[in-house]
Write an enzyme that holds these catalytic residues in place. Sequence first.
Site, PDB file in Angstrom:
ATOM      1  N   GLU A 160      18.788  18.948 -84.095  1.00  0.00           N
ATOM      2  CA  GLU A 160      20.104  18.335 -84.275  1.00  0.00           C
ATOM      3  C   GLU A 160      19.909  16.948 -84.877  1.00  0.00           C
ATOM      4  OE1 GLU A 160      22.333  16.790 -80.817  1.00  0.00           O
ATOM      5  OE2 GLU A 160      24.050  17.910 -81.572  1.00  0.00           O
ATOM      6  N   CYS A 163      28.833  17.518 -82.144  1.00  0.00           N
ATOM      7  CA  CYS A 163      27.966  18.527 -81.532  1.00  0.00           C
ATOM      8  C   CYS A 163      28.159  19.856 -82.252  1.00  0.00           C
ATOM      9  CB  CYS A 163      28.304  18.672 -80.056  1.00  0.00           C
ATOM     10  SG  CYS A 163      30.052  18.945 -79.759  1.00  0.00           S
ATOM     11  N   TRP A 187      35.653  25.727 -74.598  1.00  0.00           N
ATOM     12  CA  TRP A 187      34.676  24.925 -75.319  1.00  0.00           C
ATOM     13  C   TRP A 187      33.387  24.845 -74.510  1.00  0.00           C
ATOM     14  CZ3 TRP A 187      34.376  23.631 -80.128  1.00  0.00           C
ATOM     15  CH2 TRP A 187      33.364  22.742 -80.518  1.00  0.00           C
ATOM     16  N   LYS A 237      22.703  29.128 -74.437  1.00  0.00           N
ATOM     17  CA  LYS A 237      21.321  28.658 -74.599  1.00  0.00           C
ATOM     18  C   LYS A 237      21.246  27.140 -74.341  1.00  0.00           C
ATOM     19  CE  LYS A 237      20.886  31.028 -78.658  1.00  0.00           C
ATOM     20  NZ  LYS A 237      20.206  31.629 -79.812  1.00  0.00           N
ATOM     21  N   LYS A 248      32.176   7.385 -66.698  1.00  0.00           N
ATOM     22  CA  LYS A 248      31.310   6.417 -67.383  1.00  0.00           C
ATOM     23  C   LYS A 248      31.328   6.705 -68.888  1.00  0.00           C
ATOM     24  CE  LYS A 248      27.213   5.780 -68.813  1.00  0.00           C
ATOM     25  NZ  LYS A 248      27.456   4.966 -70.033  1.00  0.00           N
ATOM     26  N   SER A 280      23.422  14.232 -75.021  1.00  0.00           N
ATOM     27  CA  SER A 280      22.220  14.799 -75.639  1.00  0.00           C
ATOM     28  C   SER A 280      21.472  15.710 -74.669  1.00  0.00           C
ATOM     29  CB  SER A 280      21.293  13.668 -76.081  1.00  0.00           C
ATOM     30  OG  SER A 280      20.871  12.957 -74.935  1.00  0.00           O
ATOM     31  N   GLU A 321      27.621  19.755 -71.409  1.00  0.00           N
ATOM     32  CA  GLU A 321      28.026  20.020 -72.800  1.00  0.00           C
ATOM     33  C   GLU A 321      27.028  19.277 -73.671  1.00  0.00           C
ATOM     34  OE1 GLU A 321      30.291  22.038 -73.720  1.00  0.00           O
ATOM     35  OE2 GLU A 321      31.530  22.309 -71.948  1.00  0.00           O
TER      36      GLU A 321
HETATM   37  P1  NAD Z   1      23.396  10.475 -74.781  1.00  0.00           P
HETATM   38  O1  NAD Z   1      22.882  11.622 -74.018  1.00  0.00           O
HETATM   39  O2  NAD Z   1      22.448   9.467 -75.287  1.00  0.00           O
HETATM   40  O3  NAD Z   1      24.457   9.662 -73.896  1.00  0.00           O
HETATM   41  C1  NAD Z   1      25.551  10.309 -73.261  1.00  0.00           C
HETATM   42  C2  NAD Z   1      25.974   9.492 -72.064  1.00  0.00           C
HETATM   43  O4  NAD Z   1      24.922   9.513 -71.090  1.00  0.00           O
HETATM   44  C3  NAD Z   1      26.242   8.017 -72.356  1.00  0.00           C
HETATM   45  O5  NAD Z   1      27.360   7.595 -71.609  1.00  0.00           O
HETATM   46  C4  NAD Z   1      24.975   7.330 -71.860  1.00  0.00           C
HETATM   47  O6  NAD Z   1      25.143   5.986 -71.479  1.00  0.00           O
HETATM   48  C5  NAD Z   1      24.641   8.191 -70.640  1.00  0.00           C
HETATM   49  N1  NAD Z   1      23.246   8.126 -70.209  1.00  0.00           N
HETATM   50  C6  NAD Z   1      22.161   7.704 -70.915  1.00  0.00           C
HETATM   51  N2  NAD Z   1      21.047   7.834 -70.162  1.00  0.00           N
HETATM   52  C7  NAD Z   1      21.428   8.347 -68.963  1.00  0.00           C
HETATM   53  C8  NAD Z   1      20.725   8.726 -67.775  1.00  0.00           C
HETATM   54  N3  NAD Z   1      19.422   8.603 -67.681  1.00  0.00           N
HETATM   55  N4  NAD Z   1      21.439   9.262 -66.750  1.00  0.00           N
HETATM   56  C9  NAD Z   1      22.777   9.445 -66.856  1.00  0.00           C
HETATM   57  N5  NAD Z   1      23.498   9.070 -67.949  1.00  0.00           N
HETATM   58  C10 NAD Z   1      22.827   8.539 -68.992  1.00  0.00           C
HETATM   59  O7  NAD Z   1      24.269  11.095 -75.974  1.00  0.00           O
HETATM   60  P2  NAD Z   1      25.015  10.340 -77.137  1.00  0.00           P
HETATM   61  O8  NAD Z   1      24.029   9.839 -78.135  1.00  0.00           O
HETATM   62  O9  NAD Z   1      25.997   9.382 -76.554  1.00  0.00           O
HETATM   63  O10 NAD Z   1      25.873  11.553 -77.772  1.00  0.00           O
HETATM   64  C11 NAD Z   1      25.370  12.427 -78.723  1.00  0.00           C
HETATM   65  C12 NAD Z   1      24.998  13.762 -78.107  1.00  0.00           C
HETATM   66  O11 NAD Z   1      26.100  14.315 -77.410  1.00  0.00           O
HETATM   67  C13 NAD Z   1      24.630  14.797 -79.155  1.00  0.00           C
HETATM   68  O12 NAD Z   1      23.480  15.501 -78.750  1.00  0.00           O
HETATM   69  C14 NAD Z   1      25.834  15.725 -79.170  1.00  0.00           C
HETATM   70  O13 NAD Z   1      25.559  17.031 -79.613  1.00  0.00           O
HETATM   71  C15 NAD Z   1      26.266  15.684 -77.746  1.00  0.00           C
HETATM   72  N6  NAD Z   1      27.679  16.084 -77.630  1.00  0.00           N
HETATM   73  C16 NAD Z   1      27.966  17.326 -77.131  1.00  0.00           C
HETATM   74  C17 NAD Z   1      29.299  17.751 -77.059  1.00  0.00           C
HETATM   75  C18 NAD Z   1      29.648  19.127 -76.538  1.00  0.00           C
HETATM   76  O14 NAD Z   1      30.818  19.352 -76.263  1.00  0.00           O
HETATM   77  N7  NAD Z   1      28.712  20.044 -76.405  1.00  0.00           N
HETATM   78  C19 NAD Z   1      30.321  16.894 -77.473  1.00  0.00           C
HETATM   79  C20 NAD Z   1      29.995  15.647 -77.966  1.00  0.00           C
HETATM   80  C21 NAD Z   1      28.660  15.246 -78.045  1.00  0.00           C
END
Ligand code: NAD
Length: 476
Positions: free
Chosen positions: A379, A282, A445, A449, A174, A227, A248
């Site tokens: 963040e 991230c 990667w 915490k 997704k 997130s 992640e």
């Molecule tokens: P988000 O959590 O809002 O969305 C991520 C995904 O989850 C999207 O596909 C979204 O549609 C889906 N989603 C939303 N609500 C959901 C639910 N209730 N159940 C299941 N899926 C759901 O994050 P974002 O705004 O798309 O991305 C930014 C975040 O991602 C930042 O916090 C960033 O740090 C993190 N990120 C982490 C890494 C890593 O490798 N650690 C890499 C990239 C981004």
Amino acid sequence: MTTSHYIAGRWVEGQGSDCISVNDPALGLPFAELMAASVAQVDQAVAAARAALPAWKNVSASERAAVLRGFAEQLGERREALITLQMRNNGKPRHEAEIDLDDAIATFAYYAGLAEQLPGKNRDVPLAAPGFSARTRLEPVGVVGLIVPWNFPLVTSAWKLAPALAAGCTVVLKPSEVTPLIEQAYGQIADALGLPAGVLNIVNGKAETGAALSNHSGLDKLSFTGSNSVGSQVMRSASAQCRPVTLELGGKSAIVVFDDCAPDQAVEWIVAGISWNAGQMCSATSRLLVQDGIADVLLPRLQAALDNLRVGNPLTEEVDMGPLTSQAQWLKVASYFATAREEGLQCLAGGQVLEREGWFVSPTLYADVPKESRLWTEEIFGPVLCARRFATEAEAVAEANDSRFGLVATVCSADLERAERVADALEVGHVWINSVQAVFVETSWGGTKGSGIGRELGPWGLSAYQSVKHVTRCLG
Ligand code: NAD
């Protein structure tokens, strides 16, 4: 875009109730729209992945490797279209869109190699006990759900898809509703390669679709990048079903600059760590810890470098930094600018949204930010850098580690012994010494915490999709 979901080897129209607008952030205008998948279509995708599993997990390692190499090649064949789409939908400058594509290609090529080596990993296990022998066998975890964000769509999906397929899993991906067109390339490539129906399924949608997938009882594992707030919901659904999850999540990473650094080189690393992808990483190194002896030289140069970044529309201008990818992200970053003003933070660069069409903000630097400030601890996910000074190595390590996150860190010092020592002391998943944001597919990667659970990339990324089985026999 009507047929935007790839389920059981067919492109189908979304039957959900959400209409998804696909935007050009440099203009703040939509350029496509599609209907989300319905909950029933998520069911169909999971059922298709389940049906495809028995055959796919028994495909020979060399055949699976050939498929993965096919993905790498076909990504290369779609090069210009995928670069342009990332520039248009993410707002990435061309050179960053190119790096993402090359990263995705390298990921599929690397896991093709690991897939080929898999049979050799199934081996006899020496036992101390007499009268018994045993062997180990690495099996695919099964049907996996993959949920990804919008900031590196090609890359984040490749980091999950390639090892999952290499391990013999079948998947339902997704993508983010912010960038739902980019990963369609993976479905088109599956089609072009004749991948058996159901091995790879793609359902698009918002939170409802993501929740339908993460709550689905037909999955054997879920891998999520996004997130912390959504990650905790995903973890709850995994806990309710007692099944494994990889998370992640976010970061608030430090870049530590010691006073033996060449200031201009340090400025280059600091700027890259906060301005690439407009800070929507991230792994953005958004907390600058600068040693007293270099701070007064470094901060003015850093201010000038941020002020001089060329910010604009990557499709029509030569730029160093594009817009933020979504209006929601733009509003969020603007709200941190307001908080900074309320807190009376010292703003050395930026600190405002740009007065032009689209979702632009200026590269921003706040100095001497109090440890309690929300800008120091949360963040932000934008080009907003907060700086603090330190005196000793121990102080730098303590301040860097004083975070609920633990994704990455950068250490800049001419004293390599000290840099290695500091790297060992930092409570994070990945440290860069005198370099910035260089991620190689052979390395791991993931974070400590609050930054998540599990590791992607390298052999660890493959293990995340494997289950270990032992067969023990009595020789009696
Ligand atoms: P988000 O959590 O809002 O969305 C991520 C995904 O989850 C999207 O596909 C979204 O549609 C889906 N989603 C939303 N609500 C959901 C639910 N209730 N159940 C299941 N899926 C759901 O994050 P974002 O705004 O798309 O991305 C930014 C975040 O991602 C930042 O916090 C960033 O740090 C993190 N990120 C982490 C890494 C890593 O490798 N650690 C890499 C990239 C981004």
